[in-house]
Write an enzyme that holds these catalytic residues in place. Structure first.
Site, short mmCIF file in Angstrom:
data_model
loop_
_atom_site.label_atom_id
_atom_site.label_comp_id
_atom_site.label_asym_id
_atom_site.label_seq_id
_atom_site.Cartn_x
_atom_site.Cartn_y
_atom_site.Cartn_z
N ASN A 255 -124.13 -28.85 -36.50
CA ASN A 255 -124.25 -27.43 -36.66
C ASN A 255 -122.69 -26.61 -36.42
O ASN A 255 -122.58 -25.75 -37.07
CB ASN A 255 -125.25 -26.72 -35.89
CG ASN A 255 -125.09 -25.37 -36.17
OD1 ASN A 255 -125.23 -24.54 -36.90
ND2 ASN A 255 -124.69 -24.69 -34.79
N SER B 248 -123.47 -25.62 -46.30
CA SER B 248 -123.61 -24.34 -46.65
C SER B 248 -123.64 -24.07 -48.09
O SER B 248 -123.38 -25.05 -48.85
CB SER B 248 -121.91 -23.65 -46.34
OG SER B 248 -121.87 -22.53 -47.00
N TYR C 192 -112.83 -24.96 -46.17
CA TYR C 192 -114.53 -24.76 -45.74
C TYR C 192 -115.23 -25.28 -46.94
O TYR C 192 -116.03 -25.89 -46.46
CB TYR C 192 -114.67 -23.24 -45.58
CG TYR C 192 -116.19 -22.94 -44.85
CD1 TYR C 192 -116.23 -22.99 -43.69
CD2 TYR C 192 -117.14 -22.56 -45.88
CE1 TYR C 192 -117.50 -22.77 -42.99
CE2 TYR C 192 -118.66 -22.32 -45.38
CZ TYR C 192 -118.80 -22.14 -43.96
OH TYR C 192 -119.83 -22.07 -43.31
N ALA D 95 -114.48 -27.35 -49.11
CA ALA D 95 -114.31 -28.87 -49.25
C ALA D 95 -115.08 -29.89 -47.80
O ALA D 95 -115.70 -30.63 -48.51
CB ALA D 95 -112.77 -29.23 -49.12
N LYS E 159 -117.70 -28.81 -46.50
CA LYS E 159 -119.14 -28.44 -46.39
C LYS E 159 -119.66 -29.47 -47.66
O LYS E 159 -120.89 -29.75 -47.78
CB LYS E 159 -119.37 -26.93 -46.91
CG LYS E 159 -119.25 -26.18 -45.64
CD LYS E 159 -119.84 -26.61 -44.39
CE LYS E 159 -119.96 -25.73 -43.26
NZ LYS E 159 -120.72 -26.20 -41.92
N1 LIG Z 1 -123.53 -17.76 -40.70
C1 LIG Z 1 -123.25 -18.16 -42.06
O1 LIG Z 1 -123.50 -17.26 -42.82
C2 LIG Z 1 -123.33 -19.49 -42.36
C3 LIG Z 1 -123.50 -19.66 -43.65
C4 LIG Z 1 -123.57 -21.02 -44.30
C5 LIG Z 1 -123.19 -22.15 -43.16
N2 LIG Z 1 -123.00 -21.93 -42.20
C6 LIG Z 1 -122.79 -22.77 -41.04
O2 LIG Z 1 -123.57 -22.80 -39.67
C7 LIG Z 1 -123.20 -23.33 -38.70
C8 LIG Z 1 -123.36 -22.55 -37.65
O3 LIG Z 1 -122.64 -21.39 -38.00
P1 LIG Z 1 -122.90 -19.91 -37.05
O4 LIG Z 1 -122.83 -18.92 -38.11
O5 LIG Z 1 -124.14 -20.00 -36.06
O6 LIG Z 1 -121.35 -19.86 -36.73
P2 LIG Z 1 -121.19 -19.30 -35.15
O7 LIG Z 1 -121.93 -18.12 -34.54
O8 LIG Z 1 -119.52 -18.91 -35.27
O9 LIG Z 1 -121.20 -20.45 -34.00
C9 LIG Z 1 -120.35 -21.42 -34.30
C10 LIG Z 1 -120.70 -22.54 -33.15
O10 LIG Z 1 -119.66 -23.41 -33.42
C11 LIG Z 1 -119.11 -23.98 -32.16
N3 LIG Z 1 -117.47 -24.44 -32.30
C12 LIG Z 1 -116.79 -23.85 -33.08
N4 LIG Z 1 -115.64 -24.49 -33.06
C13 LIG Z 1 -115.84 -25.73 -32.08
C14 LIG Z 1 -115.03 -26.53 -31.54
N5 LIG Z 1 -113.74 -26.78 -31.94
N6 LIG Z 1 -115.38 -27.57 -30.53
C15 LIG Z 1 -116.92 -27.53 -30.43
N7 LIG Z 1 -117.74 -26.24 -30.74
C16 LIG Z 1 -117.11 -25.54 -31.63
C17 LIG Z 1 -119.13 -22.45 -31.44
O11 LIG Z 1 -118.64 -22.68 -29.90
P3 LIG Z 1 -117.74 -21.61 -29.28
O12 LIG Z 1 -118.89 -20.63 -28.99
O13 LIG Z 1 -117.46 -22.20 -27.94
O14 LIG Z 1 -116.55 -21.50 -30.04
C18 LIG Z 1 -120.26 -22.07 -31.76
O15 LIG Z 1 -121.30 -22.53 -30.87
C19 LIG Z 1 -121.74 -23.62 -39.28
O16 LIG Z 1 -121.32 -25.03 -39.58
C20 LIG Z 1 -121.43 -22.77 -40.26
O17 LIG Z 1 -120.39 -23.29 -41.41
C21 LIG Z 1 -122.91 -20.45 -41.44
#
Ligand SMILES: NC(=O)c1ccc[n+]([C@@H]2O[C@H](COP(=O)([O-])OP(=O)(O)OC[C@H]3O[C@@H](n4cnc5c(N)ncnc54)[C@H](OP(=O)(O)O)[C@@H]3O)[C@@H](O)[C@H]2O)c1
Length: 246
Positions: free
Chosen positions: A84, A136, A151, A153, A155
């Site tokens: 995730n 996504s 992003y 690419a 996903k």
């Molecule tokens: N939110 C949306 O609208 C949405 C839509 C489609 C897909 N997604 C996907 O859903 C997933 C979760 O998204 P979210 O919205 O929940 O994001 P978020 O709240 O920004 O959380 C991201 C998580 O990823 C971790 N992370 C980021 N960089 C990292 C690294 N270098 N090493 C280890 N951990 C890392 C972060 O850890 P830290 O807290 O330590 O930085 C955090 O726990 C992602 O893959 C995102 O692309 C989200």
């Protein structure tokens, strides 16, 4: 208790979708470990959820190995991996994107999933398991003015790898499935939802008439992690209020 006796490792479990997934998995009886990069934030989430948090940077193979090793030491097995963790890049047109910014997003959002999957699969080969990839809508179709090509690419690649890994590892009873969220209210999307006008525009994108919550996505991840999906592998599920089909 749909996950009773199961052990789950959730990347990006310190906030947003990963944290909501950890909470639902624990409520369903799983033993859960969460990981993230920022140890302070991770330990706060771990305390709140009552689960262990093992910090590590997904860009470093050694960190990934250490997180998987500590999860094995703690629970003795891993049945479920939720890939995730992710970052969203600064929005800009492709022709202005510096290569190092492209590479960073691919490293976290694609190679990072490779690192965790590679490291966990040997622990699933005997007893089977479930891998759920968080992709996504941006990996399913293009959006006007989205301008986050690295992003998209990463996903899109994760969607294809879901299908490839499903076929490759079915013989070990490892199921691999994928969810594709639309816009979900988390730290990642906060900069794009600050004004009422931005929020109204985001809502209007979704035929169901609202943006998603982390729980909306976590519940679909639970389906793929549970026995309710025992004959499902290689599936790609949009969880997006209808965005991908309009
Ligand atoms: N939110 C949306 O609208 C949405 C839509 C489609 C897909 N997604 C996907 O859903 C997933 C979760 O998204 P979210 O919205 O929940 O994001 P978020 O709240 O920004 O959380 C991201 C998580 O990823 C971790 N992370 C980021 N960089 C990292 C690294 N270098 N090493 C280890 N951990 C890392 C972060 O850890 P830290 O807290 O330590 O930085 C955090 O726990 C992602 O893959 C995102 O692309 C989200």
């Amino acid at each position: 208790m749909r996950l009773s006796g199961r052990v789950a490792l959730i990347t990006g479990g310190s906030r947003g979708i990963g944290k909501a997934t950890a909470r639902i998995f624990a409520a369903e009886g799983a033993q859960v470990a969460i990981t993230g990069r920022d140890d302070g934030r991770l330990q706060e989430a771990a305390r709140e959820l009552g689960v262990p948090g093992f910090a590590g940077d997904i860009r470093r193979s050694a960190d990934v190995g250490s997180v998987v090793g500590r999860t094995m030491d703690r629970f003795g097995r891993i049945d479920i991996l939720v890939n995730n963790a992710g970052i969203f890049p600064e929005v800009m047109p492709l022709h202005e994107t510096p290569e190092e910014k492209w590479t960073e997003v691919i490293d976290v959002n694609l190679t990072g999933q490779f690192r965790y999957t590679k490291s966990v699969i040997p622990h699933m080969m005997e007893g089977g398991g479930c891998i759920i990839n968080v992709s996504s809508d941006a990996g399913l179709r293009s959006f006007e003015n989205f301008e986050a090509d690295s992003y998209s690419a990463a996903k899109a690649a994760i969607i294809h790898l879901t299908r490839a890994w499903a076929v490759e590892y079915a013989r070990y009873r490892i199921r691999v499935n994928c969810v594709c969220p639309g816009i979900v209210e988390t730290d990642m999307t906060e900069p794009f939802l600050r004004t009422e006008a931005d929020r109204a525009m985001a809502v209007a994108e979704h035929p169901i008439g609202r943006i998603g919550s982390p729980d909306d996505v976590a519940r679909s991840i639970l389906y793929f992690a549970s026995e309710e999906s025992s004959w499902v592998t290689g599936a790609v599920l949009p969880v997006d209020g209808g965005v991908s089909v309009k």
